[in-house]
Write an enzyme that holds these catalytic residues in place. Sequence first.
Site, mmCIF file in Angstrom:
data_model
loop_
_atom_site.group_PDB
_atom_site.id
_atom_site.type_symbol
_atom_site.label_atom_id
_atom_site.label_comp_id
_atom_site.label_asym_id
_atom_site.label_seq_id
_atom_site.Cartn_x
_atom_site.Cartn_y
_atom_site.Cartn_z
ATOM 1 N N LYS A 172 71.878 20.051 12.936
ATOM 2 C CA LYS A 172 72.279 21.464 12.920
ATOM 3 C C LYS A 172 71.558 22.232 14.035
ATOM 4 O O LYS A 172 72.184 22.930 14.821
ATOM 5 C CB LYS A 172 71.918 22.099 11.569
ATOM 6 C CG LYS A 172 72.037 23.613 11.566
ATOM 7 C CD LYS A 172 71.705 24.222 10.230
ATOM 8 C CE LYS A 172 70.268 24.658 10.072
ATOM 9 N NZ LYS A 172 69.881 25.845 10.864
ATOM 10 N N ASN A 173 70.242 22.062 14.083
ATOM 11 C CA ASN A 173 69.462 22.886 15.014
ATOM 12 C C ASN A 173 69.667 22.498 16.479
ATOM 13 O O ASN A 173 69.230 23.233 17.371
ATOM 14 C CB ASN A 173 67.971 22.830 14.658
ATOM 15 C CG ASN A 173 67.665 23.669 13.428
ATOM 16 O OD1 ASN A 173 68.545 24.351 12.905
ATOM 17 N ND2 ASN A 173 66.429 23.615 12.956
ATOM 18 N N CYS B 142 65.326 38.470 6.948
ATOM 19 C CA CYS B 142 65.713 37.112 6.580
ATOM 20 C C CYS B 142 64.795 36.709 5.442
ATOM 21 O O CYS B 142 63.642 37.122 5.412
ATOM 22 C CB CYS B 142 65.527 36.221 7.792
ATOM 23 S SG CYS B 142 65.377 34.495 7.432
ATOM 24 N N ARG C 173 60.751 37.334 11.152
ATOM 25 C CA ARG C 173 61.407 36.624 12.244
ATOM 26 C C ARG C 173 61.912 37.540 13.365
ATOM 27 O O ARG C 173 63.109 37.649 13.593
ATOM 28 C CB ARG C 173 62.559 35.783 11.693
ATOM 29 C CG ARG C 173 62.103 34.802 10.653
ATOM 30 C CD ARG C 173 63.217 33.927 10.168
ATOM 31 N NE ARG C 173 63.341 32.717 10.945
ATOM 32 C CZ ARG C 173 64.236 31.773 10.690
ATOM 33 N NH1 ARG C 173 65.092 31.924 9.730
ATOM 34 N NH2 ARG C 173 64.289 30.691 11.417
ATOM 35 N N PRO C 174 61.020 38.201 14.058
ATOM 36 C CA PRO C 174 61.462 39.073 15.143
ATOM 37 C C PRO C 174 61.976 38.281 16.340
ATOM 38 O O PRO C 174 61.816 37.059 16.405
ATOM 39 C CB PRO C 174 60.192 39.826 15.522
ATOM 40 C CG PRO C 174 59.077 38.955 15.097
ATOM 41 C CD PRO C 174 59.558 38.150 13.927
ATOM 42 N N VAL C 175 62.605 38.989 17.289
ATOM 43 C CA VAL C 175 63.105 38.330 18.499
ATOM 44 C C VAL C 175 62.470 38.949 19.750
ATOM 45 O O VAL C 175 63.014 38.853 20.835
ATOM 46 C CB VAL C 175 64.653 38.397 18.582
ATOM 47 C CG1 VAL C 175 65.282 37.535 17.507
ATOM 48 C CG2 VAL C 175 65.163 39.832 18.502
ATOM 49 N N ASP D 158 60.330 23.095 8.504
ATOM 50 C CA ASP D 158 61.592 22.789 7.829
ATOM 51 C C ASP D 158 61.475 21.630 6.830
ATOM 52 O O ASP D 158 62.437 21.328 6.122
ATOM 53 C CB ASP D 158 62.685 22.463 8.858
ATOM 54 C CG ASP D 158 63.220 23.721 9.532
ATOM 55 O OD1 ASP D 158 62.842 24.835 9.109
ATOM 56 O OD2 ASP D 158 64.019 23.594 10.488
ATOM 57 N N ARG E 22 74.716 25.455 4.442
ATOM 58 C CA ARG E 22 74.491 25.901 5.822
ATOM 59 C C ARG E 22 73.952 24.769 6.680
ATOM 60 O O ARG E 22 74.166 24.765 7.890
ATOM 61 C CB ARG E 22 73.447 27.029 5.842
ATOM 62 C CG ARG E 22 73.974 28.384 5.463
ATOM 63 C CD ARG E 22 72.934 29.439 5.741
ATOM 64 N NE ARG E 22 72.298 29.189 7.009
ATOM 65 C CZ ARG E 22 71.013 29.405 7.289
ATOM 66 N NH1 ARG E 22 70.227 29.913 6.378
ATOM 67 N NH2 ARG E 22 70.518 29.140 8.480
HETATM 68 C C1 UD1 Z 1 64.064 27.456 14.596
HETATM 69 C C2 UD1 Z 1 64.931 26.628 13.669
HETATM 70 C C3 UD1 Z 1 64.390 26.706 12.255
HETATM 71 C C4 UD1 Z 1 62.912 26.324 12.222
HETATM 72 C C5 UD1 Z 1 62.114 27.098 13.260
HETATM 73 C C6 UD1 Z 1 60.677 26.643 13.398
HETATM 74 C C7 UD1 Z 1 67.148 26.736 14.629
HETATM 75 C C8 UD1 Z 1 68.543 27.240 14.534
HETATM 76 N N1 UD1 Z 1 66.287 27.137 13.697
HETATM 77 O O1 UD1 Z 1 64.133 28.811 14.167
HETATM 78 O O2 UD1 Z 1 65.142 25.815 11.439
HETATM 79 O O3 UD1 Z 1 62.398 26.609 10.943
HETATM 80 O O4 UD1 Z 1 62.735 26.976 14.555
HETATM 81 O O5 UD1 Z 1 60.625 25.286 13.722
HETATM 82 O O6 UD1 Z 1 66.814 25.942 15.493
HETATM 83 N N2 UD1 Z 1 58.706 34.735 16.508
HETATM 84 C C9 UD1 Z 1 58.264 35.943 16.994
HETATM 85 N N3 UD1 Z 1 58.957 36.541 18.013
HETATM 86 C C10 UD1 Z 1 60.062 35.955 18.566
HETATM 87 C C11 UD1 Z 1 60.508 34.717 18.067
HETATM 88 C C12 UD1 Z 1 59.805 34.118 17.029
HETATM 89 O O7 UD1 Z 1 57.281 36.491 16.520
HETATM 90 O O8 UD1 Z 1 60.650 36.552 19.483
HETATM 91 C C13 UD1 Z 1 57.986 34.098 15.366
HETATM 92 C C14 UD1 Z 1 58.875 34.038 14.128
HETATM 93 O O9 UD1 Z 1 58.844 35.231 13.413
HETATM 94 C C15 UD1 Z 1 58.274 32.887 13.373
HETATM 95 C C16 UD1 Z 1 57.797 31.946 14.486
HETATM 96 O O10 UD1 Z 1 57.716 32.751 15.658
HETATM 97 O O11 UD1 Z 1 57.183 33.318 12.608
HETATM 98 C C17 UD1 Z 1 58.702 30.759 14.724
HETATM 99 O O12 UD1 Z 1 59.999 31.184 15.047
HETATM 100 P P1 UD1 Z 1 60.987 30.369 15.982
HETATM 101 O O13 UD1 Z 1 60.291 29.152 16.512
HETATM 102 O O14 UD1 Z 1 61.581 31.312 16.961
HETATM 103 O O15 UD1 Z 1 62.087 29.900 14.959
HETATM 104 P P2 UD1 Z 1 63.650 29.999 15.102
HETATM 105 O O16 UD1 Z 1 64.046 29.688 16.516
HETATM 106 O O17 UD1 Z 1 64.113 31.258 14.484
#
Ligand code: UD1
Length: 421
Positions: free
Chosen positions: A22-23, A114, A119-121, A304, A396
């Site tokens: 999936k990922n 979520c 989970r910010p971006v 995960d 999912r």
């Molecule tokens: C991806 C995976 C998810 C997995 C995760 C961690 C997909 C579709 N999903 O999620 O299954 O659990 O990796 O291995 O591939 N963070 C920030 N700012 C940002 C981005 C992230 O603070 O801009 C923080 C998040 O809040 C979280 C941590 O970093 O605490 C990890 O997030 P991230 O590695 O980005 O996970 P995803 O890409 O959302």
Amino acid sequence: MEKFVIRGGRELHGTVKVSGSKNASLPILFASILSGRLELTNVPDLRDVSTTCTILEFMGFSVERSADRVKVVEKEVIPEAPYELVRTMRASILALGPLLARFGRAKVSLPGGCAIGLRPVDLHLKGLSKMGAEIEISHGYIIAKVNGRLKGADITLDFPTVGGTENLLMAAVLAEGRTVIRNAAKEPEIVDLAKALKSAGAHIEGEGTDVIVVEGRRELSPISYSVMPDRIEAGTFLSAVATAGGEITVEDFPVETLKTVIDKFREAGLEIEEISPSKVRVRKKGRLTGTDITTQPYPGFPTDMQAQFMAAMCTAEGISVIKETIFENRFMHVLELQRMGADLKIEGNTVVVKGVERLTGAKVTATDLRASASLVVAGLGAENTTEVYRIYHLDRGYERLEEKLKALGADIERVPSELSY
Ligand code: UD1
């Protein structure tokens, strides 16, 4: 609505094949925005994949799906991902980098809250700004544009975010000049995305290490690729043997990508034999022993797999300390496992598990994807009947999980739920 009814206590025997990841599928599908055309195989039949296809269709791509194959062809593109679609799948943020790189503008709904944490971006946005994008947040949308092409930049991530690395990697592929992503995430799914992009002529080096270097190109040729197998699905089958017992062969997945999980299960006493680079035999001989884990970015123990590992430790002998460092609120399965008789105590980002002899079946509710998997895993080893509600979370990310478990001898059925929520 549907639920699972699991009559626990049956050992698992036989062979199971792992489906496509999936990922890895989701970012590669979004990469079709960069290339305009894509043919992907080994794509799992999952709700998140369908959501991604719907978003691409909304944006003006034609999408054909048959069996494990997805074909995407660009038509008239509107570079927008609306709230109604994005809210069901956080990975929709992966449309942002490719849209900006290819069309110079994008409007993507903020993924929002979520269940497993904030989970910010912010790191995605910071990196894109460094590449010359002007970004504003307005009415719940990220509105981004760039004058001409994105520019290559030297970006150091504050944290090795998986999605952030993928977004920036995709943006860099069509940017002007060289981009360096430092402290990049090293997950195998990022390597798979890089391979798919390379199949279309992208110039990428260092994927799988913490420094990725990309030489931007003006355009890509069509992507033609087969998605890697799902290491987390493979790991979930190991957890199932850890609770239910028996002996199974898990095949068609890259064993080295699951090394940390395999080592932890071995430490707990599960017998795992590596028959080939893509096949393991797993056997449970007697009660497992409590084992500690701390989730970490790859190659550390994957967040995960935390919930499924915890389910396995609930009946292991002694104490297990389970520490979650990636997401701040990823313990929702704890309350549900307690309803099945598990002795668990949450202390901040840590759960202390005191192994009990056995779990007993109960009605439990799935709260997120991996939490649902942990309840199924717990139910397989529990006494009597376990009913798992809200399994749409599970759909999912797991392809035909109950059919695969049934073929291994589990007594699990998908039936309509009497609850409407
Ligand atoms: C991806 C995976 C998810 C997995 C995760 C961690 C997909 C579709 N999903 O999620 O299954 O659990 O990796 O291995 O591939 N963070 C920030 N700012 C940002 C981005 C992230 O603070 O801009 C923080 C998040 O809040 C979280 C941590 O970093 O605490 C990890 O997030 P991230 O590695 O980005 O996970 P995803 O890409 O959302």
